[in-house]
Write a protein that holds these residues in place. Structure first.
Motif, mmCIF file in Angstrom:
data_model
loop_
_atom_site.group_PDB
_atom_site.id
_atom_site.type_symbol
_atom_site.label_atom_id
_atom_site.label_comp_id
_atom_site.label_asym_id
_atom_site.label_seq_id
_atom_site.Cartn_x
_atom_site.Cartn_y
_atom_site.Cartn_z
ATOM 1 N N LYS A 124 2.207 -14.304 -15.011
ATOM 2 C CA LYS A 124 2.462 -14.064 -16.429
ATOM 3 C C LYS A 124 3.229 -12.767 -16.585
ATOM 4 N N GLU A 125 4.051 -12.705 -17.628
ATOM 5 C CA GLU A 125 4.749 -11.476 -17.980
ATOM 6 C C GLU A 125 4.563 -11.252 -19.464
ATOM 7 N N LEU A 126 4.195 -10.036 -19.847
ATOM 8 C CA LEU A 126 4.010 -9.748 -21.268
ATOM 9 C C LEU A 126 4.594 -8.390 -21.626
ATOM 10 N N TYR A 154 -4.985 -11.850 -16.950
ATOM 11 C CA TYR A 154 -3.534 -11.653 -17.096
ATOM 12 C C TYR A 154 -3.224 -11.157 -18.509
ATOM 13 N N GLU A 158 -3.337 -20.424 -13.253
ATOM 14 C CA GLU A 158 -4.251 -20.316 -14.393
ATOM 15 C C GLU A 158 -5.675 -20.703 -14.018
#
Length: 518
Positions: free
Chosen positions: A150-152, A189, A493
Motif C-alpha cells: 500500500k502507498e498513502l 498498512y 491483505e
C-alpha cells in the motif's frame, strides 16, 4: 512492537511500550520473523545505547520477554535514532509442543522524532514475514516481503508511537490530560488514530515492591481495537503494561535481563482459550448436511453482519440479543464443472501468485501438473489435489502459518497449511481458489478453522484436512458445521482479511446448537 519516541531534547528518556502482543499472537499463531540485520551503521556517540527488559505474561503464566534498545545511528547518511524492539513468546496450541513466536521491530526517526522507516519481522516455525514502511517525503510506502502492499499520503504529522517525549517536554504529566495522535501501524498498512490519557498517580505493587506511578491509557484504532494500560514514573519509564483486546490480555513487567529471560515451568495454550463449547454433542459431524443454531455474545448488529449472503449460510431470525442461523452442505457434480484452465479476468485475484501462495513456483507448478495429469474437468482436478494434500501432509500443530513453498518441502502442518498449499496447487493449474476463515465443530467444541474453496462453475468449499463424502452420491462435500466468518485471497491483505474476520468474535461468540440433519 511499538516503541516510544525520543528526541534530541531529552536523549536520556526511555519510554518503552509493551509490544502489541495480542495482534501478533492472533496473526502469528499462523506464523512469522526472527532475525533483522540492520543496514544502518551505528554512530559513535557519547550517549550510550539504552536497553530495557520486560517479562510477558498471559493469564498469570510467563510466556516470554520483550526487549527495547535505543541508540544513535545513521539512516541514509543522516543522523537518526534507531529503536530496536523484540519479543519472544512461547505458547502451545491444543496441547502441542510449545512453539516460539519472535517479533522484531526496527525503526528509525530523525532528530525531531519524525519517522523515517519501520521494519516489522515476525517468525514462527521456519517462516519469516517482513512488513516495511518507508517514509518518502509526504508518502508512506508499505511492503510485504518484496511486494508493495500500500502507498498513502500523510497529510498530518504522525509518530512511531505516542510521542511521550513531546508531552513530557511541553506539558509534563497532568492528571486528566488527554491527547490524540496518528501513529505508524505496519500491520494495518495505515496511520492509525491513537489517544493517550493521563489518569493520575497510583500506588502499584511491582514484583513485590510498592511504587508510586502514573497510570496512563492508550487506545489504538487498529484492525483490532486495542487498549494499553501502563504505569510509568515521572521520566516515562514503564514498570507495568496491560494490553487488552476483545479476546486476550497480556501483561508486561519491568525486570532485569536475567529474570526476563528466565523460562517458565508452565506453558500457556493459546488455542484452548479460544474454543467455543457446544451445548450438544454431534456424534458424526462430517456427515451433517444441515445445522440450525443460535448465536449470541456479540451485539446483534455484528451478528447480523456476518456473511449470510452465500448459498451455505442463511439468517433465519433476529432477536433482541441473538440471531438464529442455518448452514448447509452443498453438493457439486462433475457434469456441471467447467473445463481447465479457467483463466477468467473476474477471478484474477484467486489465480494470482502471492508471497504466501506461490502458484508460480516451479516446484509447485510441477507438482500440480503431476497430480492433475491430463484431467481437464476442473472439479475432478480439484478433488485430485485435495486427495493428494490429505494423503501427503502430516497434521502438526507445531507448525505456524507457512508459505506454500515451505509446506511443499516440509509436508506438514495444520488447517492453514492444508489450505495454503491446496490453494497454490489449484492456482498453478488454472483453478481459482481462495481461503475461508471461520469455525467448525469437532469433539464437543467449535474451533477456529481455515479451509479452501474453488471456482469450478460456482464457488465450492472443499476441505482437504477433513475430506468427507456424501454417502448417496460419493461426491466430496464440506459438512454444515463449517461456518464462514470471512475469506482471503492469501495476498498482501491477508492480515486485514483474517483479523477483520475474527478479531471481534474470538472469546465472545456463543453458539447454541438447535438441530441438525445428516
Amino acid at each position: 512492537m511499538k516503541s516510544r519516541t525520543c528526541s534530541e531534547h531529552r536523549s536520556s528518556l526511555i519510554f518503552h511500550r509493551q509490544p502489541r502482543l495480542s495482534v501478533r499472537l492472533l496473526l502469528a499463531l499462523c506464523a512469522l520473523g526472527m532475525t533483522v540485520r540492520s543496514s544502518q551503521e551505528p554512530l559513535a556517540s557519547k550517549t550510550p545505547a539504552r536497553e530495557i527488559w520486560m517479562g510477558v505474561y498471559i493469564n498469570g503464566v510467563k510466556v516470554g520477554y520483550s526487549r527495547t534498545l535505543e541508540e544513535a545511528a545513521l539512516h541514509r547518511g543522516s543522523q537518526a535514532t534507531r529503536i530496536y524492539s523484540e519479543s519472544q513468546i512461547r505458547v502451545s496450541r491444543l496441547g502441542s509442543n510449545p512453539i516460539e513466536l519472535v517479533t522484531i521491530q526496527e525503526s528509525w526517526q530523525d532528530r525531531k522524532a519524525r519517522p523515517l522507516e519501520m521494519r516489522l519481522t515476525t517468525k514462527m516455525s521456519a517462516v519469516e514475514t517482513v512488513i516495511s514502511a518507508v517514509v518518502e517525503g509526504d508518502k508512506v510506502v508499505f511492503t510485504l516481503g518484496d511486494q508493495t502492499a500500500k502507498e498513502l499520503t500523510a497529510q498530518d504529522p504522525f509518530y512511531l508511537d505516542i510521542p511521550v517525549e513531546k508531552i513530557l517536554k511541553e506539558d509534563g504529566l497532568r492528571e486528566g490530560a488527554s491527547y490524540a495522535f496518528k501513529v505508524l501501524d505496519p500491520v494495518a498498512y495505515a496511520l492509525s488514530d491513537c489517544r493517550f490519557l493521563i489518569r493520575g498517580q497510583e500506588a502499584v505493587l511491582i514484583l513485590g515492591e510498592k511504587k508510586s506511578l502514573w497510570h496512563v491509557t492508550t487506545e489504538l484504532d487498529s484492525l483490532i481495537p486495542m487498549t494499553v494500560e501502563e504505569w510509568i514514573d515521572a521520566e516515562g519509564r514503564v514498570y507495568k503494561a496491560v494490553t487488552q483486546t476483545g479476546f486476550m490480555t497480556t501483561t508486561a513487567l519491568l525486570m532485569s535481563e536475567e529474570k526476563a529471560l528466565e523460562p517458565s515451568p508452565q506453558t500457556f495454550d493459546i488455542a484452548f482459550s479460544m474454543l467455543i463449547r457446544s451445548n450438544r454433542v454431534i456424534p458424526d459431524p462430517r456427515s451433517v448436511k444441515r445445522l440450525r443454531f443460535r448465536l449470541s455474545g456479540l451485539p446483534v448488529a455484528k451478528l447480523r453482519d456476518l456473511p449470510w449472503d452465500n448459498d451455505r449460510q442463511r439468517l433465519l431470525e433476529i432477536g433482541e440479543d441473538y440471531v438464529v442461523g442455518e448452514t448447509a452442505s452443498r453438493l457439486f457434480r462433475e457434469k456441471d464443472s467447467l473445463r481447465l484452465p479457467l483463466d477468467r479476468e473476474e477471478h484474477a485475484s484467486s489465480l494470482a501468485s502471492t508471497v504466501y501462495c506461490q502458484a508460480d513456483d516451479p516446484d509447485i507448478q510441477e507438482t500440480a501438473r503431476r497430480i492433475v495429469g491430463e484431467e481437464r474437468n476442473a472439479w475432478r482436478a480439484a478433488k485430485k489435489i485435495a486427495e493428494w494434500i490429505s494423503r501427503e501432509l502430516t497434521p502438526n500443530y507445531d507448525v505456524g502459518f507457512a508459505s506454500a513453498r515451505e509446506i511443499l518441502e516440509n509436508r506438514e502442518g495444520d488447517c492453514s497449511e492444508h489450505t495454503v498449499l491446496f490453494t497454490a496447487l489449484c492456482r498453478a493449474v488454472g483453478i481459482p481458489a481462495r481461503a475461508l476463515v471461520g469455525i467448525m465443530y469437532g469433539d464437543g467444541i467449535f474451533a477456529y478453522h481455515m479451509w479452501p474453496e474453488v471456482f469450478v462453475g460456482r464457488w465450492v468449499a472443499l476441505d482437504p484436512k477433513w475430506l468427507a463424502r456424501d454417502p448417496e452420491t460419493g461426491e466430496y462435500t464440506t459438512d454444515a458445521t463449517h461456518f464462514i466468518l470471512g475469506q482471503s485471497d492469501l495476498d498482501t491483505e491477508i492480515y486485514q482479511e483474517m483479523i477483520t474476520s475474527i478479531a471481534e468474535i474470538i472469546g465472545k461468540l456463543k453458539i447454541e446448537v438447535l438441530e441438525w440433519d445428516t
